[in-house]
Enzyme design. Structure first.
Site, PDB file in Angstrom:
ATOM      1  N   GLY A  92     -16.915 -46.031  36.637  1.00 49.56           N
ATOM      2  CA  GLY A  92     -15.705 -45.724  35.865  1.00 49.56           C
ATOM      3  C   GLY A  92     -15.249 -44.342  36.295  1.00 49.56           C
ATOM      4  O   GLY A  92     -16.092 -43.489  36.594  1.00 49.56           O
ATOM      5  N   ASN A 126      -4.618 -40.111  36.992  1.00 48.34           N
ATOM      6  CA  ASN A 126      -5.135 -41.450  37.298  1.00 48.34           C
ATOM      7  C   ASN A 126      -4.290 -42.553  36.651  1.00 48.34           C
ATOM      8  O   ASN A 126      -4.775 -43.314  35.795  1.00 48.34           O
ATOM      9  CB  ASN A 126      -6.586 -41.540  36.804  1.00 48.34           C
ATOM     10  CG  ASN A 126      -7.508 -41.926  37.943  1.00 48.34           C
ATOM     11  OD1 ASN A 126      -7.086 -42.599  38.887  1.00 48.34           O
ATOM     12  ND2 ASN A 126      -8.761 -41.521  37.848  1.00 48.34           N
ATOM     13  N   ASP A 176      -3.840 -37.821  54.492  1.00 51.10           N
ATOM     14  CA  ASP A 176      -2.886 -36.761  54.853  1.00 51.10           C
ATOM     15  C   ASP A 176      -3.202 -35.402  54.239  1.00 51.10           C
ATOM     16  O   ASP A 176      -2.392 -34.472  54.343  1.00 51.10           O
ATOM     17  CB  ASP A 176      -1.459 -37.196  54.479  1.00 51.10           C
ATOM     18  CG  ASP A 176      -0.989 -38.344  55.349  1.00 51.10           C
ATOM     19  OD1 ASP A 176      -1.473 -38.436  56.503  1.00 51.10           O
ATOM     20  OD2 ASP A 176      -0.188 -39.166  54.882  1.00 51.10           O
ATOM     21  N   ALA A 187     -12.608 -42.572  46.010  1.00 51.97           N
ATOM     22  CA  ALA A 187     -12.279 -41.447  46.901  1.00 51.97           C
ATOM     23  C   ALA A 187     -11.815 -40.248  46.072  1.00 51.97           C
ATOM     24  O   ALA A 187     -12.329 -39.128  46.217  1.00 51.97           O
ATOM     25  CB  ALA A 187     -11.202 -41.851  47.901  1.00 51.97           C
ATOM     26  N   ASP A 194     -12.128 -39.780  42.785  1.00 48.55           N
ATOM     27  CA  ASP A 194     -13.139 -39.350  41.801  1.00 48.55           C
ATOM     28  C   ASP A 194     -14.195 -38.466  42.472  1.00 48.55           C
ATOM     29  O   ASP A 194     -14.629 -37.457  41.906  1.00 48.55           O
ATOM     30  CB  ASP A 194     -13.855 -40.563  41.180  1.00 48.55           C
ATOM     31  CG  ASP A 194     -12.888 -41.545  40.541  1.00 48.55           C
ATOM     32  OD1 ASP A 194     -11.780 -41.134  40.154  1.00 48.55           O
ATOM     33  OD2 ASP A 194     -13.254 -42.736  40.428  1.00 48.55           O
TER      34      ASP A 194
END
Ligand code: ADP
Length: 307
Positions: free
Chosen positions: A30, A166, A230, A257, A259
């Site tokens: 999570g 998020n 990027d 990625a 988190d």
């Protein structure tokens, strides 16, 4: 132990993934828990990392607490609610594409802010408080208001309050509520860590600069915008800088990625107070995470020694 505490607030779920032959593998993950996991992996022993959520009193809740504990993350603040269960999601694979099914509508975590005294005790015990747009999205509106009031108290008390928007529209009752509550989350925070693709898609930002300025105008002193391969754009107290992403040969799985970036960034930032140094370190950790399967990559695979 000098007792500095990193507190992450949100929902950890049971994860079911394909293990071949119709079998399912059970895990736990999570967004805010993943960030706590990476923070724990990257922080030294003078920091404790605690997870704040609510769970039930069933075997699966017991297993999740044991898992969190085994990861070195504190579980003593977790609220246990009689008769409730954790949320669950399943990852399906079809023609190489992953899709997710969720069973979280009645998860215990939705009641994480329903005991204000416990919430206050947890937040007051922390030096850094981390939460996300998903944390806010799963709460009943009045509990989101309670949590945000605690978060504002923490900011006023000088704690480092960190928010990753998020953005998950599916979790919100309407775009208006989502925009208003996420903006309130950012206003209540010191450091906001958005991902540009989400912000462009759901707030209509036409540039990274627009994302940075929108969050600064709300009252966040510092903003870190992640933009996948990027690179990372930083604005700390008005000072802009850019850190490139690390080159990855083969991207295997981008789950977590952002988190992992957040956990590694915060760990190094707490130790150095240097955002660019922290972003370079976190870009290295996130590059390893996207090179492996799963949300939680073992510490040994993160290449931490020598960094
Ligand atoms: P999120 O997972 O929240 O959408 P991003 O996709 O921006 O966040 O990824 C977070 C971080 O992970 C980036 O800042 C970067 O450091 C790293 N990362 C993500 N994708 C790649 C990639 N393809 N190559 C190298 N690094 C990546």
């Amino acid at each position: 132990m000098s007792g500095r505490r990193f507190l992450s607030i949100g929902e950890c779920m049971v994860e079911l993934s394909q293990a071949g032959d119709g079998l399912l593998r059970k895990g736990f993950a999570g967004d805010t828990f993943n960030t706590a996991w990476y923070a724990r992996a990257c922080l030294g022993p003078d920091w404790s990392v605690d997870y704040f959520t609510a769970l039930g009193d069933d075997t699966m809740s017991d297993e999740m607490v044991a898992f969190i504990d085994k990861a070195g993350i504190g579980t003593s603040l977790i609220r246990r609610i009689k008769g409730r269960t954790p949320g669950l999601y399943m990852i399906s694979l079809k023609n190489g594409e992953r899709s997710f099914s969720y069973w979280r509508d009645s998860s215990a975590a939705r009641s994480l802010a329903a005991d204000p005294d416990r919430l206050r005790e947890a937040v007051e015990s922390a030096d850094l408080v981390y939460f996300s747009g998903i944390t806010l999205a799963i709460l009943p509106q009045e509990d989101a208001t309670t949590l945000l009031a605690e978060i504002r108290r923490a900011k006023a008390a000088g704690k480092l309050v960190v928010f990753d928007p998020n953005i998950r529209p599916r979790l919100w009752s309407s775009y208006d509520v989502m925009h208003a509550t996420i903006s309130e989350g950012a206003r209540s925070s010191v450091l906001v860590m958005p991902s540009f693709d989400d912000e462009a898609a759901h707030f209509g930002d036409d540039s990274i600069e627009a994302t940075i300025q929108r969050y600064r105008a709300l009252g966040a002193a510092d903003v870190v915008v992640k933009n996948g391969a990027d690179g990372i754009h930083l604005n700390f107290a008005g000072n802009q800088s850019f850190v490139p992403a690390e080159k990855v040969e083969t991207v295997v799985d981008t789950t977590s990625a952002g988190d992992s970036f957040n956990g590694a960034f915060l760990a190094r930032y707490l130790e150095t107070q240097d955002a660019a140094v922290a972003a370079r370190f976190a870009a290295g950790v996130a590059a390893r995470v996207v090179s492996e399967h799963g949300a939680l990559v073992a510490k040994e695979k993160l290449g931490l020694s020598g960094r």
